[in-house]
Write a protein that holds these residues in place. Structure first.
Motif, short mmCIF file in Angstrom:
data_model
loop_
_atom_site.label_atom_id
_atom_site.label_comp_id
_atom_site.label_asym_id
_atom_site.label_seq_id
_atom_site.Cartn_x
_atom_site.Cartn_y
_atom_site.Cartn_z
N ALA A 138 -29.79 -26.90 -10.50
CA ALA A 138 -28.49 -27.56 -10.45
C ALA A 138 -28.18 -28.00 -9.03
O ALA A 138 -28.61 -27.36 -8.06
CB ALA A 138 -27.38 -26.65 -10.96
N LEU A 139 -27.47 -29.11 -8.92
CA LEU A 139 -26.85 -29.50 -7.65
C LEU A 139 -25.42 -29.00 -7.70
O LEU A 139 -24.74 -29.15 -8.72
CB LEU A 139 -26.87 -31.02 -7.48
N ALA A 140 -24.97 -28.39 -6.62
CA ALA A 140 -23.64 -27.77 -6.63
C ALA A 140 -23.01 -27.85 -5.25
O ALA A 140 -23.71 -27.77 -4.23
CB ALA A 140 -23.75 -26.32 -7.07
N TYR A 141 -21.71 -27.99 -5.20
CA TYR A 141 -20.96 -27.89 -3.95
C TYR A 141 -20.52 -26.44 -3.80
O TYR A 141 -19.86 -25.88 -4.68
CB TYR A 141 -19.75 -28.81 -3.97
N LEU A 142 -20.91 -25.85 -2.67
CA LEU A 142 -20.60 -24.45 -2.40
C LEU A 142 -19.75 -24.32 -1.14
O LEU A 142 -19.95 -25.07 -0.18
CB LEU A 142 -21.89 -23.63 -2.24
N ARG A 143 -18.84 -23.38 -1.15
CA ARG A 143 -17.98 -23.16 0.01
C ARG A 143 -18.76 -22.57 1.18
O ARG A 143 -19.78 -21.90 0.99
CB ARG A 143 -16.84 -22.20 -0.37
#
Length: 313
Positions: free
Chosen positions: A271-276
Motif C-alpha cells: 500500500a501507499l500511505a501518508y504517515l505522520r
C-alpha cells in the motif's frame, strides 16, 4: 500470476494511457514561463529529454503532478493525469501575462502508449518505432509513444505483432504501486503539499531559483521535516486495503492508505500511505484498523522494488 503481469515482468506489456491529459506550451518564452511555475529546472531541460515536476499553489499545494518533455526548441509537452487538462490550462493561463507563450490542450488529439518490460526495447526495434521517452517509472524498462489518435490502433497492432501483450489498468496498478509511483486524483490532491508526496528527489529542484510555492518548500527543507509523508506499507496476509483505510500505532491513528494491491513478485499486500511524522521509519510496525482488521503492517521505503524512477539517456 496473470499473463499480463508475467508479460510485463518477463517480456513486454503494452498499456494504453491515452486518457492522460496532454498540454502543449509553445513560444520563445515557453521554458522560462513554465520554469517559474513548476518545481523542476525546465529552463535547462535539454531538447529530447523530460523531467518530473509538480505545479503548485503559492503555498505549495499540488495542482498537478506532471512529466514535461521538450521534443524541440520552444515546445514543451505536459503529460498529466486523466481529467486534469482543463484545470491545469486555467492555472497556467492565470499566470500568463506578457510572455510570448501559447497554451493548447492536445488531450483529444494524441494517444499515449506505454510499453514496459525487459524485452520492450527489442520489440520497439522489431516494430521500427522511436519512443517519445525512456524511463523506469514502473521499476521496469519503459518506453512511451505518442501518436495521433487515428494512428493508435495501427501502432498497437504493430507492437502486438512484434510480441507485446495488451494489458489492463488492473495490471498497471500493481506495477505502479510496486514502483511507489503516486497518481494524481488517487494518491495526490490539492490538499497535499508537494513535500509530502515522497517525490522530492525526482520532482523538486532546490537550486533553480524562484518558483511558485518555493518559500513553503524551502522552509520545510530547512526545518528538516514535514508533518506527514507518503511511505510504503507491506502486509503479509489477506486482501488489499481500501483507500482511506486507517493505520494505527498503538491506540493512535497515524496515517491512511491511498492505494493498495497484492504483489505477485513480493507475495504480499502493498500500500501507499501518508504517515505522520514519527511513524515513517522503515521497519516500524503499525496496525490496520484494530477494531475491524487488526493485521500488522510494516513501514517500507519506496519504491518497494528497486530500479524505479531512473531516467535513461
Amino acid at each position: 500470476m496473470s499473463n499480463e503481469y508475467q508479460a510485463a515482468t518477463e517480456s513486454a506489456a503494452l498499456f494504453d494511457l491515452s486518457d492522460h491529459g496532454k498540454i502543449e506550451v509553445t513560444g520563445p518564452d515557453a521554458r522560462s514561463f513554465l520554469h517559474n511555475l513548476c518545481t523542476q529546472n525546465v529552463q535547462n531541460l535539454p531538447v529530447g529529454s523530460f523531467c518530473e515536476a509538480f505545479l503548485t499553489t503559492n503555498k505549495a499545494r499540488v495542482i498537478a503532478h506532471v512529466w514535461i518533455s521538450q521534443p524541440e526548441n520552444n515546445v514543451l509537452e505536459l503529460d498529466l493525469a486523466a481529467g486534469q487538462a482543463d484545470k491545469v490550462l486555467q492555472h497556467l493561463d492565470h499566470y500568463l501575462i506578457s510572455e510570448q507563450v501559447e497554451l493548447a490542450d492536445r488531450s483529444s488529439e494524441f494517444a499515449l502508449l506505454r510499453l514496459v518490460g525487459p524485452k520492450a526495447a527489442e520489440l520497439l526495434n522489431r516494430a521500427a518505432m522511436t519512443p517519445l521517452r525512456r524511463h523506469r517509472l514502473l521499476a521496469l524498462d519503459g518506453y512511451d509513444l505518442l501518436c495521433p489518435v487515428a494512428e493508435s490502433a495501427d501502432l498497437q497492432k504493430r507492437l502486438v505483432d512484434a510480441g507485446a501483450v495488451c494489458a489492463s489498468r488492473e495490471t498497471y496498478e500493481i506495477l505502479r504501486v510496486e514502483a511507489g509511483l503516486p497518481e494524481y486524483g488517487i494518491d495526490i490532491d490539492e490538499n497535499r503539499l508537494a513535500m509530502e508526496v515522497g517525490r522530492t528527489a525526482q520532482a523538486i529542484c532546490y537550486t533553480k531559483g524562484c518558483f511558485l510555492g518555493q518559500e513553503t518548500i524551502v522552509m520545510a527543507r530547512d526545518r528538516g521535516q514535514v508533518n506527514r509523508l507518503m511511505m510504503g506499507v507491506k502486509i503479509a496476509v489477506g486482501s488489499p486495503l481500501s483507500p482511506g483505510t486507517k493505520l494505527y500505532r498503538g491506540n493512535e491513528e497515524v496515517g491512511h492508505v491511498t492505494s493498495s494491491v497484492f504483489s505477485p513478485r513480493l507475495g504480499a499486500v502493498l500500500a501507499l500511505a501518508y504517515l505522520r511524522r514519527g511513524s515513517c521509519d522503515p521497519g516500524m510496525e503499525l496496525i490496520v484498523e484494530p477494531a475491524t482488521d487488526g493485521r500488522t503492517a510494516v513501514v517500507c521505503s519506496l519504491p518497494f522494488l528497486s530500479g524505479a524512477d531512473s531516467v535513461l539517456p
